[in-house]
Scaffold this motif. Structure first.
Motif, PDB file in Angstrom:
ATOM      1  N   MET A  70      24.784 -26.565  28.386  1.00  0.00           N
ATOM      2  CA  MET A  70      26.238 -26.408  28.380  1.00  0.00           C
ATOM      3  C   MET A  70      26.801 -26.044  27.011  1.00  0.00           C
ATOM      4  SD  MET A  70      26.775 -27.041  31.475  1.00  0.00           S
ATOM      5  CE  MET A  70      26.883 -28.091  32.905  1.00  0.00           C
ATOM      6  N   SER A  71      25.973 -25.963  25.988  1.00  0.00           N
ATOM      7  CA  SER A  71      26.494 -25.839  24.633  1.00  0.00           C
ATOM      8  C   SER A  71      26.528 -24.417  24.101  1.00  0.00           C
ATOM      9  CB  SER A  71      25.652 -26.698  23.682  1.00  0.00           C
ATOM     10  OG  SER A  71      24.359 -26.121  23.493  1.00  0.00           O
ATOM     11  N   GLY A  72      25.635 -23.566  24.574  1.00  0.00           N
ATOM     12  CA  GLY A  72      25.515 -22.230  24.014  1.00  0.00           C
ATOM     13  C   GLY A  72      24.822 -22.197  22.670  1.00  0.00           C
ATOM     14  N   ARG A  73      24.236 -23.296  22.263  1.00  0.00           N
ATOM     15  CA  ARG A  73      23.587 -23.396  20.957  1.00  0.00           C
ATOM     16  C   ARG A  73      22.103 -23.030  21.074  1.00  0.00           C
ATOM     17  NH1 ARG A  73      26.490 -23.466  16.612  1.00  0.00           N
ATOM     18  NH2 ARG A  73      24.750 -24.525  15.560  1.00  0.00           N
ATOM     19  N   PRO A  74      21.603 -22.145  20.199  1.00  0.00           N
ATOM     20  CA  PRO A  74      20.185 -21.758  20.252  1.00  0.00           C
ATOM     21  C   PRO A  74      19.239 -22.951  20.181  1.00  0.00           C
ATOM     22  CG  PRO A  74      21.389 -20.308  18.769  1.00  0.00           C
ATOM     23  CD  PRO A  74      22.336 -21.408  19.153  1.00  0.00           C
ATOM     24  N   GLU A  75      19.522 -23.890  19.268  1.00  0.00           N
ATOM     25  CA  GLU A  75      18.621 -25.027  19.108  1.00  0.00           C
ATOM     26  C   GLU A  75      18.601 -25.916  20.351  1.00  0.00           C
ATOM     27  OE1 GLU A  75      22.430 -26.000  16.676  1.00  0.00           O
ATOM     28  OE2 GLU A  75      21.306 -24.244  17.405  1.00  0.00           O
ATOM     29  N   ALA A  76      19.716 -25.947  21.076  1.00  0.00           N
ATOM     30  CA  ALA A  76      19.779 -26.771  22.285  1.00  0.00           C
ATOM     31  C   ALA A  76      18.847 -26.216  23.358  1.00  0.00           C
ATOM     32  CB  ALA A  76      21.211 -26.844  22.801  1.00  0.00           C
ATOM     33  N   LEU A  77      18.886 -24.902  23.570  1.00  0.00           N
ATOM     34  CA  LEU A  77      18.010 -24.314  24.581  1.00  0.00           C
ATOM     35  C   LEU A  77      16.544 -24.431  24.170  1.00  0.00           C
ATOM     36  CD1 LEU A  77      17.609 -22.874  27.233  1.00  0.00           C
ATOM     37  CD2 LEU A  77      17.932 -20.685  26.048  1.00  0.00           C
ATOM     38  N   ARG A  78      16.263 -24.214  22.899  1.00  0.00           N
ATOM     39  CA  ARG A  78      14.873 -24.340  22.442  1.00  0.00           C
ATOM     40  C   ARG A  78      14.341 -25.753  22.672  1.00  0.00           C
ATOM     41  NH1 ARG A  78      16.913 -21.603  17.437  1.00  0.00           N
ATOM     42  NH2 ARG A  78      16.620 -19.360  17.740  1.00  0.00           N
ATOM     43  N   GLU A  79      15.145 -26.757  22.318  1.00  0.00           N
ATOM     44  CA  GLU A  79      14.745 -28.147  22.535  1.00  0.00           C
ATOM     45  C   GLU A  79      14.592 -28.450  24.022  1.00  0.00           C
ATOM     46  OE1 GLU A  79      15.055 -31.573  20.078  1.00  0.00           O
ATOM     47  OE2 GLU A  79      13.477 -30.069  19.910  1.00  0.00           O
ATOM     48  N   MET A  80      15.484 -27.891  24.836  1.00  0.00           N
ATOM     49  CA  MET A  80      15.390 -28.112  26.270  1.00  0.00           C
ATOM     50  C   MET A  80      14.090 -27.537  26.817  1.00  0.00           C
ATOM     51  SD  MET A  80      18.083 -26.998  29.252  1.00  0.00           S
ATOM     52  CE  MET A  80      19.169 -28.417  28.995  1.00  0.00           C
ATOM     53  N   VAL A  81      13.800 -26.288  26.481  1.00  0.00           N
ATOM     54  CA  VAL A  81      12.559 -25.662  26.955  1.00  0.00           C
ATOM     55  C   VAL A  81      11.350 -26.492  26.532  1.00  0.00           C
ATOM     56  CG1 VAL A  81      11.060 -23.650  26.689  1.00  0.00           C
ATOM     57  CG2 VAL A  81      13.512 -23.331  27.084  1.00  0.00           C
ATOM     58  N   GLY A  82      11.370 -27.017  25.318  1.00  0.00           N
ATOM     59  CA  GLY A  82      10.250 -27.797  24.815  1.00  0.00           C
ATOM     60  C   GLY A  82      10.089 -29.151  25.454  1.00  0.00           C
ATOM     61  N   ASN A  83      11.073 -29.582  26.243  1.00  0.00           N
ATOM     62  CA  ASN A  83      11.018 -30.916  26.854  1.00  0.00           C
ATOM     63  C   ASN A  83      11.085 -30.877  28.374  1.00  0.00           C
ATOM     64  OD1 ASN A  83      11.222 -33.293  24.703  1.00  0.00           O
ATOM     65  ND2 ASN A  83      12.358 -31.546  23.904  1.00  0.00           N
ATOM     66  N   MET A  84      10.782 -29.711  28.953  1.00  0.00           N
ATOM     67  CA  MET A  84      10.766 -29.581  30.409  1.00  0.00           C
ATOM     68  C   MET A  84       9.369 -29.797  30.961  1.00  0.00           C
ATOM     69  SD  MET A  84      13.919 -28.949  31.174  1.00  0.00           S
ATOM     70  CE  MET A  84      13.783 -28.457  32.896  1.00  0.00           C
ATOM     71  N   GLU A  98      25.895 -15.223  19.908  1.00  0.00           N
ATOM     72  CA  GLU A  98      25.089 -14.050  19.583  1.00  0.00           C
ATOM     73  C   GLU A  98      23.696 -14.216  20.171  1.00  0.00           C
ATOM     74  OE1 GLU A  98      23.773 -15.640  15.146  1.00  0.00           O
ATOM     75  OE2 GLU A  98      25.329 -14.115  15.349  1.00  0.00           O
ATOM     76  N   GLU A  99      22.901 -13.146  20.140  1.00  0.00           N
ATOM     77  CA  GLU A  99      21.538 -13.208  20.637  1.00  0.00           C
ATOM     78  C   GLU A  99      20.697 -14.142  19.779  1.00  0.00           C
ATOM     79  OE1 GLU A  99      19.872  -9.335  20.830  1.00  0.00           O
ATOM     80  OE2 GLU A  99      21.416  -8.548  22.193  1.00  0.00           O
ATOM     81  N   PHE A 100      19.671 -14.762  20.421  1.00  0.00           N
ATOM     82  CA  PHE A 100      18.756 -15.604  19.657  1.00  0.00           C
ATOM     83  C   PHE A 100      17.400 -15.642  20.367  1.00  0.00           C
ATOM     84  CE2 PHE A 100      21.033 -18.479  22.522  1.00  0.00           C
ATOM     85  CZ  PHE A 100      20.009 -19.214  23.105  1.00  0.00           C
ATOM     86  N   ALA A 101      16.384 -16.026  19.613  1.00  0.00           N
ATOM     87  CA  ALA A 101      15.020 -16.053  20.138  1.00  0.00           C
ATOM     88  C   ALA A 101      14.734 -17.384  20.823  1.00  0.00           C
ATOM     89  CB  ALA A 101      14.021 -15.836  19.005  1.00  0.00           C
ATOM     90  N   VAL A 102      13.922 -17.325  21.885  1.00  0.00           N
ATOM     91  CA  VAL A 102      13.401 -18.531  22.540  1.00  0.00           C
ATOM     92  C   VAL A 102      11.894 -18.346  22.729  1.00  0.00           C
ATOM     93  CG1 VAL A 102      15.540 -19.099  23.745  1.00  0.00           C
ATOM     94  CG2 VAL A 102      13.871 -17.619  24.861  1.00  0.00           C
ATOM     95  N   ASP A 103      11.212 -19.432  23.032  1.00  0.00           N
ATOM     96  CA  ASP A 103       9.765 -19.396  23.204  1.00  0.00           C
ATOM     97  C   ASP A 103       9.444 -18.949  24.629  1.00  0.00           C
ATOM     98  OD1 ASP A 103       7.057 -19.755  23.309  1.00  0.00           O
ATOM     99  OD2 ASP A 103       7.064 -21.826  22.592  1.00  0.00           O
ATOM    100  N   TRP A 104       9.396 -17.625  24.813  1.00  0.00           N
ATOM    101  CA  TRP A 104       9.142 -17.095  26.157  1.00  0.00           C
ATOM    102  C   TRP A 104       7.720 -17.413  26.629  1.00  0.00           C
ATOM    103  CZ3 TRP A 104      12.852 -15.986  29.306  1.00  0.00           C
ATOM    104  CH2 TRP A 104      14.095 -15.609  28.777  1.00  0.00           C
TER     105      TRP A 104
END
Length: 342
Positions: A239-253, A267-273
């Motif tokens: 819900m935040s739109g923050r890059p670090e939030a999505l990265r942390e979420m992916v890492g804890n699923m 803006e665009e940002f990288a994630v661990d695809w």
């Protein structure tokens, strides 16, 4: 009538007199009773890069509202003068492939109330009858005023089955808090929510979150440890739109986990695809509400006892809009309501 207007292409809002709108064929004239202040309204007030590209001036703001039907244009059925209503703020073309298939929330030509056309921060607003939601059962006026963001929370939270699942929500803004309440009500086993604001995390606790975590002090993995999870979260609601939030979420699923994204990045940002692929994580983007399936779900959830009152943390008369917007812009508040009955 009085209206809160983006009068000039510069920071600020102006309370001015504007002509009262008139309903045309298929339209409904609504006397506004309450409005909610949205992050979109804050962007327009500050006149940031997004607002400068999306809004032309002058423009009456506002898309979260509740009001009373004051008059009907020709060809309006099943709505009566005096009905208590809210409004779907996405006005669609009705002619594209998705609209014709009944998927109006996917219309490519959507116009936003209070963004692309004059909105509800006024004593009266006009909407097409097809965008008007009549409250057929009793509902608190302040809650009726926030059906739009409540719909965002419901659309996101109910994207995947929740019964018995462990849910991670990143971002304890008002919509994230409402999503926590929905997830708890819908049968999730554990609901954890993260933010950097202790004040908002406290509101989330009151709304039903099992665990709140200040991620400026603890990693998301700490939430797993406290809940006794061994394989990760089943459902993620970003819900935040923050890059670090999505990265942390992916890492804890968990493997096979499912993530619904509502937060809009700047803006665009990288994630661990690679992690997403090898863990077979499903990611789904969410925008707005399903018309009107989400609205039925909202009404039923409230009828079944869902309590959203903790998320509303302030109510102001519309003449005190400056103080109301200032509070809404802090990282401490929930939803702020403007009362237009004074």
């Amino acid at each position: 009538m009085k209206a809160l207007v983006k009068q000039h292409a510069e920071p600020g809002l102006w309370l001015v007199d504007v002509p009262e709108p008139e309903p045309g064929p298929g339209d409904v004239l609504i006397r506004v009773l309450r409005t909610g202040i949205c992050g979109t309204d804050l962007h327009i007030r500050s006149w940031d890069t997004w607002a400068r590209g999306a809004v032309s001036t002058p423009r009456v703001l506002g898309h979260e509202f509740a009001g009373e039907v004051a008059a009907l244009g020709p060809d309006v059925e099943d709505i009566a003068v005096g009905d208590l209503v809210s409004g779907e703020g996405h006005l669609v073309c009705g002619r594209c492939r998705n609209c014709l298939a009944g998927r109006r929330h996917l219309c490519r030509s959507t116009i936003g109330l209070g963004v692309g056309r004059d909105g509800a921060f006024a004593e009266y607003v006009v909407l097409p009858a097809g965008n008007v939601w009549v409250h057929r059962t009793p509902v608190d006026l302040d809650i009726a005023a926030i059906f739009d963001p409540f719909g965002n929370a419901v659309h996101t939270a109910l994207s995947f089955p929740l019964v018995g699942e462990d849910v991670l929500i990143t971002g304890a803004g008002p919509i994230g808090i409402m999503a926590a309440a929905v997830a708890r009500h819908a049968g999730a086993r554990h609901v954890a929510i993260t933010d950097v604001s202790d004040a908002r995390l406290e509101i989330a606790r009151k709304a039903g979150a099992d665990l709140t975590l200040n991620v400026s002090e603890h990693p998301v993995a700490e939430a797993q440890r406290r809940l006794g999870l061994k394989e990760g979260f089943d459902i993620g609601l970003e819900m935040s739109g923050r890059p670090e939030a999505l990265r942390e979420m992916v890492g804890n699923m968990t493997h096979g986990g499912r993530i619904a994204l509502l937060g809009l990045p700047a803006e665009e940002f990288a994630v661990d695809w690679s992690r997403i692929v090898t863990s077979m994580i499903t990611i789904k983007g969410i925008y707005g509400r399903e018309m009107f399936e989400t609205w039925y779900a909202m009404t039923v959830l409230l009828e079944a006892g869902l309590d959203l009152s903790p998320v509303i943390t302030g109510t102001y008369g519309y003449r005190d809009h400056q103080a109301a917007f200032d509070e809404a812009a802090t990282a401490r508040s929930g939803k702020i309501i403007l009362d237009w009955t004074g």
